[in-house]
Enzyme design. Structure first.
Site, PDB file in Angstrom:
ATOM      1  N   PHE A 559       1.238  -1.248  -0.041  1.00  0.00           N
ATOM      2  CA  PHE A 559      -0.334  -0.138  -0.023  1.00  0.00           C
ATOM      3  C   PHE A 559       1.036   1.331  -0.215  1.00  0.00           C
ATOM      4  O   PHE A 559       0.336   2.557   0.712  1.00  0.00           O
ATOM      5  CB  PHE A 559      -0.978   0.054   1.225  1.00  0.00           C
ATOM      6  CG  PHE A 559      -1.221  -1.201   1.945  1.00  0.00           C
ATOM      7  CD1 PHE A 559      -2.274  -2.555   0.226  1.00  0.00           C
ATOM      8  CD2 PHE A 559      -2.106  -1.810   2.752  1.00  0.00           C
ATOM      9  CE1 PHE A 559      -2.376  -3.079   0.931  1.00  0.00           C
ATOM     10  CE2 PHE A 559      -2.337  -3.271   3.441  1.00  0.00           C
ATOM     11  CZ  PHE A 559      -2.720  -3.219   1.904  1.00  0.00           C
ATOM     12  N   HIS A 560       1.770   1.202  -0.713  1.00  0.00           N
ATOM     13  CA  HIS A 560       2.947   2.528  -0.944  1.00  0.00           C
ATOM     14  C   HIS A 560       2.513   3.501  -2.471  1.00  0.00           C
ATOM     15  O   HIS A 560       4.082   3.051  -2.612  1.00  0.00           O
ATOM     16  CB  HIS A 560       4.211   2.040  -0.240  1.00  0.00           C
ATOM     17  CG  HIS A 560       4.014   1.266   1.379  1.00  0.00           C
ATOM     18  ND1 HIS A 560       5.707   0.597   1.782  1.00  0.00           N
ATOM     19  CD2 HIS A 560       3.027   1.859   1.825  1.00  0.00           C
ATOM     20  CE1 HIS A 560       4.938   0.573   3.221  1.00  0.00           C
ATOM     21  NE2 HIS A 560       4.073   0.681   3.275  1.00  0.00           N
ATOM     22  N   PRO A 561       1.601   3.201  -3.023  1.00  0.00           N
ATOM     23  CA  PRO A 561       2.329   3.535  -4.092  1.00  0.00           C
ATOM     24  C   PRO A 561       2.338   4.784  -4.158  1.00  0.00           C
ATOM     25  O   PRO A 561       2.086   5.892  -3.413  1.00  0.00           O
ATOM     26  CB  PRO A 561       0.712   3.495  -4.706  1.00  0.00           C
ATOM     27  CG  PRO A 561       0.051   3.711  -3.810  1.00  0.00           C
ATOM     28  CD  PRO A 561       0.518   2.897  -2.867  1.00  0.00           C
TER      29      PRO A 561
END
Length: 627
Positions: A559-561
């Protein structure tokens, strides 16, 4: 009640034995809704409204519903997430500036405040519920080869839905940004902005060189640490990793993680930056359920407002100074493209009028991981409890004024580990976490067990390793959906497009497997679970071939775009914004969120996003008050 949990009927196959798909899970989720489905923000509003009726509070309590013939502000901030809440707070501190903060989602529900409950937030109505496009190289075991990409859709954005780790990354990350031509973004330049927002409540706060204690954002450890957390830290120590403060002088090592929490509750950027001022600053207008669908740009290429949808009606708001887009790495590029700012060929194919030809949506980077090998805990250290005991824990937590106990923590995700896959590297390139699991369920049906997690992270009999490549070489992109441009974007993360990205994951996994030989593991009876996952039964367990099979089949995002509105100097043909975060070719428009990162940081992205919000707001002050 404003929170609606994951629909288990849709998420669970009919033939699964995963406990989160059992009849009890429905009882459990219903209790969560009853206990935590409301919102503190709404209670504050209602209390102030009641006081207002008795003449004891400001008359502008309902100003977010106030109608003007022309909604006009100095600044409009689009998105109340990790960066947007910071920007709105800082700009509205100037009483001469009128600030509008627009959030597509609703209020932040109470369920987000309970640290151990964050898995139950995924797939619920406060999650955008994005998914990736299939690529044949990753996510192979999931339906249609798609990985889920949760993003927060409420006040606080993803800071209200994430696992709360506060990690800044490595000083080299920011020095690399500066070396690319981004003046003012070196580690020396950004450290003051990390410290400005930080309210460090632990011993690290005594080190004022690296930490702040007077900011709005609470940073602390959880009040509960279980025996397996201590055992894992001891094992990492035995395997050569020292105890460190990874937000301090060095990153290589291990520590009990610091988080965006205080006294056993989450402190999202909404809780920290907006909630305390929302009804006190007359010049700050907050509107939820207000999705911006277009930036208004005139013939002189100047942004002068936004078009948004609220209560099913289209409205315009106008900005006398600037529009600031802080919608995150997915929705910020989407909004720019819908407004005519993006790749010319792509927008032309959708009959979108071109305002500025820029590489919006490209340079997408993410920290990829996978369901890695599992460690099983002995009966002495496993924290599994009965169903009645779980319900009792929820009821007890809800009654506590000062939160403590297992639900006030995050289970095994209480530890931060950073290491190098090769000794010659200048900084760590691998991060390791361990996530709670029920061994039998995960081994037999890993896809359902992963996609339907709803139980608290505090109770488990095993944990699966999460090995993260911190410096991916692969680059993906986002595109508007040609069938519905205003709907969910098409996400092409291109995981393992560069096959070298697999190497650190394999090496990190091998390191994790070596923990079994430590005295810490043996003393507590912890062992590796050697039963292969279904898609990889054809490979010897623990071999490189088996690990690579896990990587490609059981892929998931951490969840680190970042990177989809790349920051760069004017000679960078791929840059969307300049180092002052102004969109190239469009006046009065900035992007301030994780999408501006030219390179992903070596760690979780929430703390850097808060820093970007701080620095971005400071740049605005410089441009409007100093120059």
């Amino acid at each position: 009640m404003i929170w609606q949990p994951l629909n288990l009927t849709e998420a669970c196959p009919v033939d699964t034995n995963v406990s989160s798909c059992s009849p009890f899970a429905y009882v459990y989720l219903n209790l969560l809704v009853q206990l935590f489905g409301g919102s503190k923000d709404l209670r504050i509003r209602d209390k102030l409204r009641d006081q207002n009726e008795h003449g004891r509070i400001l008359k502008n309590i309902d100003r977010d519903k106030f109608r003007e013939d022309r909604e006009e502000y100095d600044f409009i901030v689009v998105g109340a997430g990790s960066a947007g809440c910071v920007v709105a707070n800082r700009l509205s501190a100037n009483s001469k500036w009128k600030v509008l903060l627009l959030e597509a989602g609703g209020e932040q529900p109470d369920v987000t405040l309970v640290p151990a409950l964050w898995p139950a937030l995924l797939g619920s109505n406060i999650d955008w519920q994005y998914s990736t496009e299939p690529d044949g190289k990753s996510c192979l075991a999931y339906p249609e080869g798609r990985c889920g990409w949760p993003r927060g859709k409420m006040m606080g954005g993803s800071s209200s839905i994430n696992s709360m780790l506060y990690v800044r990354g490595n000083r080299l990350d920011y020095d690399e940004w500066a070396a690319l031509g981004n003046q003012g973004w070196s580690y020396k330049d950004v450290l003051p902005f990390f410290k400005k927002s930080e309210k460090n409540l632990n011993i690290e706060g005594l080190n004022r060189k690296y930490h702040g204690v007077n900011g709005e954002q609470s940073v602390s450890r959880y009040p509960h640490v279980d025996v397996n957390n201590i055992m894992l830290v001891d094992a990492y120590n035995e395997r050569g990793l020292p105890l460190i403060d990874y937000n301090g002088a060095r990153q290589l090592g291990v520590m009990q993680a610091q988080t965006i929490s205080q006294d056993g509750e989450r402190k999202s950027t909404n809780n920290a930056f907006i909630q305390p001022i929302r009804y006190k600053r007359k010049n700050l207008i907050v509107k939820v359920q207000s999705e911006v669908i277009k930036i208004l740009i005139d013939e002189n290429k100047t942004a002068y407002g936004v078009k948004y949808i609220r209560n099913g009606k289209s409205r315009n708001a106008f900005a006398k100074k600037e529009v600031i887009v802080s919608s995150g790495s997915i929705n910020s590029p989407k909004l720019l493209m819908l407004s005519g700012i993006g790749p010319k060929e792509h927008l032309s194919s959708l009959n979108i009028s071109i305002k500025q030809d820029l590489r919006v949506g490209e340079n997408l980077q993410d920290h990829v991981s996978f369901i890695g090998p599992m460690v099983g805990f002995s009966n002495k250290t496993a924290t599994v409890i009965t169903q009645p005991e779980l319900l009792e824990e929820l009821l007890n937590y809800a009654k506590m004024e000062l939160k403590h106990g297992p639900l006030a923590a995050n289970g095994l995700v209480n530890i931060g580990v950073f290491l190098k896959s090769d000794h010659y590297l200048p900084a760590p390139d691998v991060q390791i976490l361990v996530q709670y699991a029920f061994a039998e369920e995960l081994v037999n049906d890993p896809v359902t067990a992963q996609s339907s997690k709803v139980y608290p992270t505090s109770f488990y009999d095993s944990g699966y390793s999460i090995i993260i490549n911190l410096t991916p070489k692969s680059r993906g992109k986002l595109l508007l959906n040609p069938e519905n441009p205003e709907g969910p974007v098409l996400i092409y993360p291109n995981y393992f497009g560069d096959p070298r990205d697999i190497i650190p994951l394999v090496k990190g996994t091998k390191y994790f497997l070596s923990l079994e030989s430590t005295k810490a593991f043996k003393d507590k009876g912890a062992t590796l679970i050697r039963k292969p996952l279904p898609a990889c039964k054809g490979h010897p367990w623990g071999s490189d071939e088996y690990i690579i099979c896990l990587i490609r089949n059981y892929t998931f995002s951490t969840f680190h775009p970042v990177g989809t509105c790349k920051m760069g100097p004017k000679w960078d043909v791929n840059a969307v914004v300049n180092p002052r975060l102004q969109v190239y070719g469009i006046s009065g428009l900035r992007v301030i969120d994780a999408s501006i990162m030219p390179l992903i940081v070596r760690g979780n992205t929430n703390a850097p996003s808060i820093m970007i919000g701080e620095k971005g707001a400071n740049l605005i002050y410089e441009d409007w008050l100093i120059y």
